[in-house]
Design a protein around this motif. Structure first.
Motif, PDB file in Angstrom:
ATOM      1  N   VAL A 143     -35.622  -9.482  -5.302  1.00  0.00           N
ATOM      2  CA  VAL A 143     -34.690  -8.765  -4.430  1.00  0.00           C
ATOM      3  C   VAL A 143     -35.447  -7.775  -3.551  1.00  0.00           C
ATOM      4  CG1 VAL A 143     -32.679  -7.255  -4.368  1.00  0.00           C
ATOM      5  CG2 VAL A 143     -32.845  -9.038  -6.117  1.00  0.00           C
ATOM      6  N   ALA A 144     -36.458  -7.108  -4.122  1.00  0.00           N
ATOM      7  CA  ALA A 144     -37.254  -6.160  -3.344  1.00  0.00           C
ATOM      8  C   ALA A 144     -38.017  -6.864  -2.223  1.00  0.00           C
ATOM      9  CB  ALA A 144     -38.230  -5.432  -4.268  1.00  0.00           C
ATOM     10  N   ALA A 145     -38.574  -8.031  -2.528  1.00  0.00           N
ATOM     11  CA  ALA A 145     -39.299  -8.792  -1.504  1.00  0.00           C
ATOM     12  C   ALA A 145     -38.361  -9.201  -0.371  1.00  0.00           C
ATOM     13  CB  ALA A 145     -39.956 -10.019  -2.131  1.00  0.00           C
ATOM     14  N   ALA A 146     -37.165  -9.668  -0.732  1.00  0.00           N
ATOM     15  CA  ALA A 146     -36.192 -10.062   0.286  1.00  0.00           C
ATOM     16  C   ALA A 146     -35.745  -8.858   1.109  1.00  0.00           C
ATOM     17  CB  ALA A 146     -34.985 -10.729  -0.371  1.00  0.00           C
ATOM     18  N   GLY A 147     -35.534  -7.721   0.445  1.00  0.00           N
ATOM     19  CA  GLY A 147     -35.119  -6.518   1.157  1.00  0.00           C
ATOM     20  C   GLY A 147     -36.199  -5.998   2.089  1.00  0.00           C
ATOM     21  N   THR A 148     -37.449  -6.038   1.653  1.00  0.00           N
ATOM     22  CA  THR A 148     -38.555  -5.598   2.509  1.00  0.00           C
ATOM     23  C   THR A 148     -38.701  -6.514   3.713  1.00  0.00           C
ATOM     24  OG1 THR A 148     -39.698  -4.726   0.553  1.00  0.00           O
ATOM     25  CG2 THR A 148     -41.012  -5.026   2.549  1.00  0.00           C
ATOM     26  N   ALA A 149     -38.582  -7.820   3.483  1.00  0.00           N
ATOM     27  CA  ALA A 149     -38.624  -8.775   4.600  1.00  0.00           C
ATOM     28  C   ALA A 149     -37.467  -8.530   5.557  1.00  0.00           C
ATOM     29  CB  ALA A 149     -38.584 -10.206   4.067  1.00  0.00           C
ATOM     30  N   LEU A 150     -36.300  -8.200   5.014  1.00  0.00           N
ATOM     31  CA  LEU A 150     -35.133  -7.925   5.855  1.00  0.00           C
ATOM     32  C   LEU A 150     -35.372  -6.689   6.715  1.00  0.00           C
ATOM     33  CD1 LEU A 150     -32.231  -8.630   6.642  1.00  0.00           C
ATOM     34  CD2 LEU A 150     -31.448  -7.197   4.729  1.00  0.00           C
ATOM     35  N   TRP A 151     -36.047  -5.670   6.161  1.00  0.00           N
ATOM     36  CA  TRP A 151     -36.362  -4.473   6.952  1.00  0.00           C
ATOM     37  C   TRP A 151     -37.253  -4.840   8.138  1.00  0.00           C
ATOM     38  CZ3 TRP A 151     -35.496   0.228   8.554  1.00  0.00           C
ATOM     39  CH2 TRP A 151     -36.529   0.962   9.143  1.00  0.00           C
ATOM     40  N   ILE A 152     -38.308  -5.626   7.878  1.00  0.00           N
ATOM     41  CA  ILE A 152     -39.218  -6.031   8.958  1.00  0.00           C
ATOM     42  C   ILE A 152     -38.467  -6.843  10.001  1.00  0.00           C
ATOM     43  CG2 ILE A 152     -41.312  -7.339   9.505  1.00  0.00           C
ATOM     44  CD1 ILE A 152     -42.204  -6.796   6.577  1.00  0.00           C
ATOM     45  N   PHE A 153     -37.720  -7.839   9.548  1.00  0.00           N
ATOM     46  CA  PHE A 153     -36.964  -8.714  10.440  1.00  0.00           C
ATOM     47  C   PHE A 153     -35.960  -7.914  11.271  1.00  0.00           C
ATOM     48  CE2 PHE A 153     -33.280 -11.385  11.335  1.00  0.00           C
ATOM     49  CZ  PHE A 153     -33.853 -12.538  11.859  1.00  0.00           C
ATOM     50  N   THR A 154     -35.271  -6.989  10.616  1.00  0.00           N
ATOM     51  CA  THR A 154     -34.240  -6.207  11.303  1.00  0.00           C
ATOM     52  C   THR A 154     -34.846  -5.299  12.368  1.00  0.00           C
ATOM     53  OG1 THR A 154     -32.803  -6.228   9.350  1.00  0.00           O
ATOM     54  CG2 THR A 154     -32.401  -4.509  10.990  1.00  0.00           C
ATOM     55  N   LEU A 155     -35.928  -4.619  12.038  1.00  0.00           N
ATOM     56  CA  LEU A 155     -36.477  -3.655  12.994  1.00  0.00           C
ATOM     57  C   LEU A 155     -37.094  -4.343  14.204  1.00  0.00           C
ATOM     58  CD1 LEU A 155     -36.713  -0.732  13.587  1.00  0.00           C
ATOM     59  CD2 LEU A 155     -38.816  -0.607  12.248  1.00  0.00           C
ATOM     60  N   ILE A 156     -37.813  -5.455  13.992  1.00  0.00           N
ATOM     61  CA  ILE A 156     -38.401  -6.129  15.162  1.00  0.00           C
ATOM     62  C   ILE A 156     -37.305  -6.692  16.064  1.00  0.00           C
ATOM     63  CG2 ILE A 156     -40.584  -6.635  14.008  1.00  0.00           C
ATOM     64  CD1 ILE A 156     -39.701  -9.487  13.621  1.00  0.00           C
ATOM     65  N   ASN A 157     -36.224  -7.163  15.483  1.00  0.00           N
ATOM     66  CA  ASN A 157     -35.138  -7.692  16.296  1.00  0.00           C
ATOM     67  C   ASN A 157     -34.331  -6.583  16.965  1.00  0.00           C
ATOM     68  OD1 ASN A 157     -34.753 -10.780  16.228  1.00  0.00           O
ATOM     69  ND2 ASN A 157     -35.258 -10.291  14.099  1.00  0.00           N
ATOM     70  N   CYS A 158     -34.139  -5.474  16.271  1.00  0.00           N
ATOM     71  CA  CYS A 158     -33.396  -4.363  16.878  1.00  0.00           C
ATOM     72  C   CYS A 158     -34.153  -3.812  18.080  1.00  0.00           C
ATOM     73  CB  CYS A 158     -33.149  -3.264  15.850  1.00  0.00           C
ATOM     74  SG  CYS A 158     -31.841  -3.647  14.665  1.00  0.00           S
ATOM     75  N   VAL A 159     -35.467  -3.664  17.960  1.00  0.00           N
ATOM     76  CA  VAL A 159     -36.256  -3.204  19.107  1.00  0.00           C
ATOM     77  C   VAL A 159     -36.136  -4.205  20.248  1.00  0.00           C
ATOM     78  CG1 VAL A 159     -38.579  -2.671  19.937  1.00  0.00           C
ATOM     79  CG2 VAL A 159     -37.845  -1.869  17.686  1.00  0.00           C
ATOM     80  N   ASN A 160     -36.175  -5.489  19.919  1.00  0.00           N
ATOM     81  CA  ASN A 160     -36.051  -6.530  20.944  1.00  0.00           C
ATOM     82  C   ASN A 160     -34.680  -6.484  21.619  1.00  0.00           C
ATOM     83  OD1 ASN A 160     -37.030  -8.651  22.462  1.00  0.00           O
ATOM     84  ND2 ASN A 160     -36.537 -10.213  20.954  1.00  0.00           N
ATOM     85  N   PHE A 161     -33.623  -6.334  20.823  1.00  0.00           N
ATOM     86  CA  PHE A 161     -32.274  -6.270  21.378  1.00  0.00           C
ATOM     87  C   PHE A 161     -32.106  -5.054  22.303  1.00  0.00           C
ATOM     88  CE2 PHE A 161     -30.545  -8.418  17.301  1.00  0.00           C
ATOM     89  CZ  PHE A 161     -30.949  -9.654  17.769  1.00  0.00           C
ATOM     90  N   MET A 162     -32.779  -3.959  21.970  1.00  0.00           N
ATOM     91  CA  MET A 162     -32.592  -2.711  22.710  1.00  0.00           C
ATOM     92  C   MET A 162     -33.521  -2.588  23.911  1.00  0.00           C
ATOM     93  SD  MET A 162     -30.128  -1.082  21.246  1.00  0.00           S
ATOM     94  CE  MET A 162     -30.348   0.598  21.807  1.00  0.00           C
ATOM     95  N   ASP A 163     -34.355  -3.584  24.130  1.00  0.00           N
ATOM     96  CA  ASP A 163     -35.317  -3.524  25.233  1.00  0.00           C
ATOM     97  C   ASP A 163     -34.670  -4.063  26.503  1.00  0.00           C
ATOM     98  OD1 ASP A 163     -37.760  -3.113  26.527  1.00  0.00           O
ATOM     99  OD2 ASP A 163     -38.396  -5.178  26.147  1.00  0.00           O
ATOM    100  N   GLY A 164     -33.724  -3.277  27.055  1.00  0.00           N
ATOM    101  CA  GLY A 164     -33.022  -3.711  28.245  1.00  0.00           C
ATOM    102  C   GLY A 164     -32.895  -2.651  29.317  1.00  0.00           C
ATOM    103  N   ALA A 165     -33.557  -1.510  29.101  1.00  0.00           N
ATOM    104  CA  ALA A 165     -33.557  -0.428  30.101  1.00  0.00           C
ATOM    105  C   ALA A 165     -34.943   0.193  30.087  1.00  0.00           C
ATOM    106  CB  ALA A 165     -32.498   0.620  29.776  1.00  0.00           C
ATOM    107  N   ASN A 166     -35.476   0.460  31.258  1.00  0.00           N
ATOM    108  CA  ASN A 166     -36.851   0.948  31.351  1.00  0.00           C
ATOM    109  C   ASN A 166     -37.111   2.112  30.398  1.00  0.00           C
ATOM    110  OD1 ASN A 166     -37.414  -0.899  33.359  1.00  0.00           O
ATOM    111  ND2 ASN A 166     -36.993   0.525  35.029  1.00  0.00           N
ATOM    112  N   GLY A 167     -38.073   1.923  29.512  1.00  0.00           N
ATOM    113  CA  GLY A 167     -38.523   2.998  28.645  1.00  0.00           C
ATOM    114  C   GLY A 167     -37.707   3.234  27.401  1.00  0.00           C
ATOM    115  N   LEU A 168     -36.484   2.699  27.331  1.00  0.00           N
ATOM    116  CA  LEU A 168     -35.600   3.075  26.232  1.00  0.00           C
ATOM    117  C   LEU A 168     -36.174   2.659  24.879  1.00  0.00           C
ATOM    118  CD1 LEU A 168     -31.732   2.733  26.163  1.00  0.00           C
ATOM    119  CD2 LEU A 168     -33.112   2.196  24.158  1.00  0.00           C
TER     120      LEU A 168
END
Length: 352
Positions: A143-168
């Protein structure tokens, strides 16, 4: 030690800025050919390559010349740094290819998932969650391995989703990395400060060309690489400094909250998660007439405030401060989200 770290920040900034200048001449173009791309004309993208080059050069300088690395970072900390780099650069390459060829969303998410799980296993799963006093939740390894992977997956995707305005997005990542560096140094962990400050310096070098004029976009290469640095720096700080796993979530809360609340709202409205859209809170603000630069600076300010909150909460002897602070931020985010959606409905920006 501080002088060494400030030196590599400057090296990362300079190398990143110079590389980004070359990308402005020769990099791939991002055409405004779909509704969610709101820039007016074709713009050079893949500024993430510049961030990656700046980060790599700064880390090499740190390795070769810095007393921090030679005398302060022990073998375990060094191994975590190189492991994080080994998984960050494949994401940069995937993002660069996507910037040029527009890879299918399902393929990208499959690759992100594979890299996230591999990184979680090599860096080490986070299995303990202190809640204050003598209360500690320990979860099984799987469960810890899955949760840690989920943290990595979530943060890289959240940054990608939010990259739609200069500098934000990239500015928020940079300020978040500075906060993690401060937390690392306060807990005597130079390895966490090294990855965070090298990443922050490289991000600042990119922002020279991105904000506010938008001469260069980060692209998926920058968003994925920046998100990976944020995720891996978070894990190093948790593992090496012994801070609560809630601390990095507080640091990057503005990016996480906007992305995750928007995804939850789209699921509620039965809309596809693989289709591009303009329904993030920052996009609604821009469509409602708020200047892009103002929106970006507001997210920077929110990230700085959250970073300061995480710094002070992580210094409290009782770990309850971290999860209580995160809970308060969640309540605040949901309240602001409800207000924003109501404001957007009144202006016809989203369906009633």
């Amino acid at each position: 030690m501080i002088l060494d770290l400030l030196t590599v920040v400057f090296v990362a900034l300079l190398a990143s800025a110079l590389t980004c200048r070359l990308i402005i001449w020769f990099g791939p173009l991002d055409h405004p050919n779909i509704p969610r791309k709101q820039h007016g004309s074709a713009t050079r993208t893949s500024g993430g390559v510049g961030i990656g080059v700046g980060y790599a050069i700064a880390m090499m300088v740190l390795l070769r010349y810095s007393a921090v690395w030679q005398y302060e970072v022990n073998p375990h900390g060094a191994r975590l740094l190189w492991t994080s780099a080994a998984f960050s650069y494949p994401l940069l390459i995937i993002g660069f290819v996507d910037d040029a060829l527009d890879l299918p969303a399902t393929l990208k998410f499959a690759l992100y998932t594979l890299i996230s799980f591999a990184a979680a296993l090599f860096i080490g799963p986070i299995s303990t969650f202190p809640l204050g006093g003598d209360i500690v939740i320990t979860i099984p390894y799987v469960v810890a391995a899955a949760g840690t992977a989920l943290w990595i997956f979530t943060l890289i995707n959240c940054v990608n989703f939010m990259d739609g305005a200069n500098g934000l997005a990239m500015g928020s990542v940079g300020f978040g990395l500075v906060a993690l560096a401060c937390i690392s140094l306060a807990h005597g962990v130079p390895s966490g400060a090294a990855i965070a400050l090298c990443g922050a310096g490289a991000t600042l070098g990119f922002l020279v060309w991105n904000f506010p004029g938008g001469r260069l976009f980060a692209g998926d290469s920058g968003a994925l690489f920046g998100g990976a640095l944020a995720a891996f720096a978070s894990l190093i700080v948790i593992i090496r400094a012994g801070v609560s796993p809630f601390v990095p979530a507080i640091v990057f809360f503005p990016l996480l909250a906007d992305a995750l609340i928007t995804l939850a709202w789209r699921i509620w409205r039965r809309r596809s998660l693989f289709t591009g859209h303009v329904e993030h809170h920052y996009q609604l603000a821009i469509r409602g007439g708020v200047k892009r630069e103002v929106v970006a600076v507001c997210y920077w300010a929110a990230t700085i405030a959250c970073g300061a909150l995480a710094f002070f909460a992580s210094g409290e002897p009782d770990f309850a401060a971290e999860w209580l602070a995160l809970l308060g931020l969640i309540v605040l985010a949901l309240t602001l989200s409800a207000f924003t959606h109501q404001w957007a409905r009144e202006r016809g920006l989203i369906d009633p």
